[in-house]
Design an enzyme around this catalytic site. Sequence first.
Site, PDB file in Angstrom:
ATOM      1  N   ASN A   1       0.854  -1.193   0.000  1.00  0.00           N
ATOM      2  CA  ASN A   1       0.000   0.000   0.000  1.00  0.00           C
ATOM      3  C   ASN A   1       0.888   1.240   0.000  1.00  0.00           C
ATOM      4  O   ASN A   1       2.108   1.134   0.010  1.00  0.00           O
ATOM      5  CB  ASN A   1      -0.962  -0.026   1.193  1.00  0.00           C
ATOM      6  CG  ASN A   1      -0.222  -0.086   2.501  1.00  0.00           C
ATOM      7  OD1 ASN A   1       0.519   0.830   2.838  1.00  0.00           O
ATOM      8  ND2 ASN A   1      -0.387  -1.170   3.241  1.00  0.00           N
TER       9      ASN A   1
ATOM     10  N   PHE B   1      -4.653   3.432  14.929  1.00  0.00           N
ATOM     11  CA  PHE B   1      -4.976   4.448  13.932  1.00  0.00           C
ATOM     12  C   PHE B   1      -6.178   3.960  13.132  1.00  0.00           C
ATOM     13  O   PHE B   1      -6.421   2.756  13.058  1.00  0.00           O
ATOM     14  CB  PHE B   1      -3.786   4.688  12.990  1.00  0.00           C
ATOM     15  CG  PHE B   1      -2.831   5.730  13.504  1.00  0.00           C
ATOM     16  CD1 PHE B   1      -2.031   5.465  14.604  1.00  0.00           C
ATOM     17  CD2 PHE B   1      -2.747   6.971  12.902  1.00  0.00           C
ATOM     18  CE1 PHE B   1      -1.165   6.427  15.101  1.00  0.00           C
ATOM     19  CE2 PHE B   1      -1.885   7.946  13.381  1.00  0.00           C
ATOM     20  CZ  PHE B   1      -1.090   7.665  14.487  1.00  0.00           C
TER      21      PHE B   1
ATOM     22  N   ASP C   1      -4.408  -6.038   4.858  1.00  0.00           N
ATOM     23  CA  ASP C   1      -5.475  -6.814   5.498  1.00  0.00           C
ATOM     24  C   ASP C   1      -5.498  -8.266   5.051  1.00  0.00           C
ATOM     25  O   ASP C   1      -6.057  -9.112   5.727  1.00  0.00           O
ATOM     26  CB  ASP C   1      -6.830  -6.160   5.197  1.00  0.00           C
ATOM     27  CG  ASP C   1      -6.975  -4.848   5.958  1.00  0.00           C
ATOM     28  OD1 ASP C   1      -6.573  -4.814   7.134  1.00  0.00           O
ATOM     29  OD2 ASP C   1      -7.449  -3.857   5.383  1.00  0.00           O
TER      30      ASP C   1
ATOM     31  N   LYS D   1     -11.877  -3.211  18.117  1.00  0.00           N
ATOM     32  CA  LYS D   1     -10.508  -3.673  18.350  1.00  0.00           C
ATOM     33  C   LYS D   1     -10.113  -3.608  19.825  1.00  0.00           C
ATOM     34  O   LYS D   1      -9.054  -4.059  20.210  1.00  0.00           O
ATOM     35  CB  LYS D   1      -9.536  -2.870  17.494  1.00  0.00           C
ATOM     36  CG  LYS D   1      -9.853  -2.955  16.004  1.00  0.00           C
ATOM     37  CD  LYS D   1      -8.624  -2.748  15.151  1.00  0.00           C
ATOM     38  CE  LYS D   1      -9.008  -2.760  13.682  1.00  0.00           C
ATOM     39  NZ  LYS D   1      -7.864  -2.956  12.807  1.00  0.00           N
TER      40      LYS D   1
ATOM     41  N   ASP E   1      -5.006  -9.445  12.911  1.00  0.00           N
ATOM     42  CA  ASP E   1      -5.105  -8.026  13.258  1.00  0.00           C
ATOM     43  C   ASP E   1      -4.224  -7.794  14.485  1.00  0.00           C
ATOM     44  O   ASP E   1      -4.543  -8.245  15.593  1.00  0.00           O
ATOM     45  CB  ASP E   1      -6.567  -7.648  13.533  1.00  0.00           C
ATOM     46  CG  ASP E   1      -6.710  -6.134  13.634  1.00  0.00           C
ATOM     47  OD1 ASP E   1      -5.934  -5.514  14.393  1.00  0.00           O
ATOM     48  OD2 ASP E   1      -7.580  -5.575  12.947  1.00  0.00           O
ATOM     49  N   ILE E   2      -3.119  -7.107  14.264  1.00  0.00           N
ATOM     50  CA  ILE E   2      -2.112  -6.955  15.322  1.00  0.00           C
ATOM     51  C   ILE E   2      -2.676  -6.116  16.469  1.00  0.00           C
ATOM     52  O   ILE E   2      -2.567  -6.475  17.645  1.00  0.00           O
ATOM     53  CB  ILE E   2      -0.831  -6.312  14.746  1.00  0.00           C
ATOM     54  CG1 ILE E   2      -0.333  -7.164  13.570  1.00  0.00           C
ATOM     55  CG2 ILE E   2       0.248  -6.188  15.810  1.00  0.00           C
ATOM     56  CD1 ILE E   2       0.660  -6.477  12.677  1.00  0.00           C
TER      57      ILE E   2
HETATM   58  N1  CTP Z   1      -4.060  -2.970  12.108  1.00  0.00           N
HETATM   59  C1  CTP Z   1      -3.321  -4.009  12.614  1.00  0.00           C
HETATM   60  N2  CTP Z   1      -3.304  -5.206  11.972  1.00  0.00           N
HETATM   61  C2  CTP Z   1      -4.020  -5.379  10.840  1.00  0.00           C
HETATM   62  C3  CTP Z   1      -4.794  -4.324  10.313  1.00  0.00           C
HETATM   63  C4  CTP Z   1      -4.780  -3.110  10.976  1.00  0.00           C
HETATM   64  O1  CTP Z   1      -2.652  -3.840  13.627  1.00  0.00           O
HETATM   65  N3  CTP Z   1      -3.988  -6.565  10.238  1.00  0.00           N
HETATM   66  C5  CTP Z   1      -4.082  -1.714  12.855  1.00  0.00           C
HETATM   67  C6  CTP Z   1      -3.455  -0.524  12.150  1.00  0.00           C
HETATM   68  O2  CTP Z   1      -2.077  -0.413  12.465  1.00  0.00           O
HETATM   69  C7  CTP Z   1      -4.262   0.621  12.720  1.00  0.00           C
HETATM   70  C8  CTP Z   1      -5.636   0.017  12.955  1.00  0.00           C
HETATM   71  O3  CTP Z   1      -5.434  -1.384  13.038  1.00  0.00           O
HETATM   72  O4  CTP Z   1      -3.767   1.029  13.967  1.00  0.00           O
HETATM   73  C9  CTP Z   1      -6.671   0.296  11.928  1.00  0.00           C
HETATM   74  O5  CTP Z   1      -6.186   0.071  10.650  1.00  0.00           O
HETATM   75  P1  CTP Z   1      -7.082   0.361   9.386  1.00  0.00           P
HETATM   76  O6  CTP Z   1      -6.317  -0.010   8.154  1.00  0.00           O
HETATM   77  O7  CTP Z   1      -7.655   1.727   9.488  1.00  0.00           O
HETATM   78  O8  CTP Z   1      -8.289  -0.606   9.653  1.00  0.00           O
HETATM   79  P2  CTP Z   1      -8.571  -2.084   9.298  1.00  0.00           P
HETATM   80  O9  CTP Z   1      -8.619  -2.868  10.543  1.00  0.00           O
HETATM   81  O10 CTP Z   1      -7.621  -2.558   8.263  1.00  0.00           O
HETATM   82  O11 CTP Z   1     -10.057  -1.996   8.742  1.00  0.00           O
HETATM   83  P3  CTP Z   1     -10.600  -1.502   7.321  1.00  0.00           P
HETATM   84  O12 CTP Z   1      -9.468  -1.692   6.339  1.00  0.00           O
HETATM   85  O13 CTP Z   1     -11.751  -2.382   7.099  1.00  0.00           O
HETATM   86  O14 CTP Z   1     -10.961  -0.056   7.501  1.00  0.00           O
END
Ligand code: CTP
Length: 398
Positions: free
Chosen positions: A208, A324, A276, A342, A305-306
């Site tokens: 990304n 974030f 994701d 989360k 999802d970390i």
């Molecule tokens: N994050 C994470 N691990 C993932 C995806 C996201 O730790 N696999 C964390 C990001 O570092 C951020 C937060 O989750 O702090 C939200 O990330 P974001 O990309 O906005 O959300 P997503 O969970 O990916 O949801 P979506 O793409 O559906 O908006």
Amino acid sequence: MLDGKRVLLIVGGGIAAYKSLDLIRLVRKAGGAVTPVLTRAAMEFITPLSASALAGQKAYTDLFDLTDEAEMGHIELSRSADMLVVAPATADLAAKMAGGHADDLASTLLMATDTPVLIAPAMNMRMWLHPANQRNMALLEDDGVARVGPSEGEMACGEYGPGRMAEPDEIVDAIVAQLGTGALSGRHVVVTSGPTHEPIDPVRYIANRSSGAQGSAIAAALSGLGANVTFVTGPASVPPPPGVAVVRVETASQMLDAVKAALPADAAVFAAAVADWHVEAESGTKIKKGVANTDLKLSLTENPDILATVSRMRKNRPGLVVGFAAETDDVIGNARAKLKRKKCDWIVANDVSPATGIMGGDENAVTVIDRAGEEAWPRASKEHVARRLAQRIADALS
Ligand code: CTP
């Protein structure tokens, strides 16, 4: 940040010596005191008068200055400091340190000290890469000498490569990280940053547009307040800040493992733009175009999802977990839902629609959401946003 801390600054003889004057100014601005020591070669580049004028103290130059020995011996000079900083650390000065020489004031002070030492090397790139210098750097590291830089860039000699002295503000950050009396000193904070790369085959990956700028700035700001920062970064285009422990990863699952290994921590900030999904069956060989693949379909599986994993930990959950939310529509609504889903403590919401220029850009406009409410911060540089967030974290942990 450095209130009352005493830095003995040893200036070596290289063109970067002129930057040491700015370093003196910045250490004093941070509340520290600086005693300058110039090597004979350093005096070819700057004068003791300019160093002492900026430091507001005498600049020392000579081992056998009897007045100095009567007033303050060289042993006391080095012991009375909280830290010895060598900037610029030339190849010769580093070699003397590694070899334990003591034939002038600077090298004698470095031998006579039991306080922490930080070096900021500066030299031509060939000298930096020379095996003798690399050997000396490894010896110094084994001796517990901390290092900031060098960075890569254009040199005074016209060549391009590693060997440029770290900028004075980076050196100050490294000093603060070791000595800081900042609000976060003694605290451990984990920061994730950058994109992740999810491999398709040995040459292709899903990625990304994240540059890692906001994560790097947050790590720098936390370290500037004295925190010990573990910086877990994907392949970002912005380099990690100095003075933090860097763990480099490629994929989301490696990032999760690295974060778990870094715990316990007082706080964790998840600024990474984690992919994701990953490709379910990564090909071990390069996927060929050919007839069979005119319509290639990749099957994707969700990544761990970390943020959610760490927020739900029973053991080792950091006291403050900050996530974030990168959104393109209904920013606040989506971010608030993310906070709940989360189970983190704060969500920093930002609008990453292309029109904002935020993703990959220099500025950010965020709204910090917690259970108590929300705070909209005006658009500002990512560094400014980072400093405000670091201060908010420090206030929350105090
Ligand atoms: N994050 C994470 N691990 C993932 C995806 C996201 O730790 N696999 C964390 C990001 O570092 C951020 C937060 O989750 O702090 C939200 O990330 P974001 O990309 O906005 O959300 P997503 O969970 O990916 O949801 P979506 O793409 O559906 O908006």
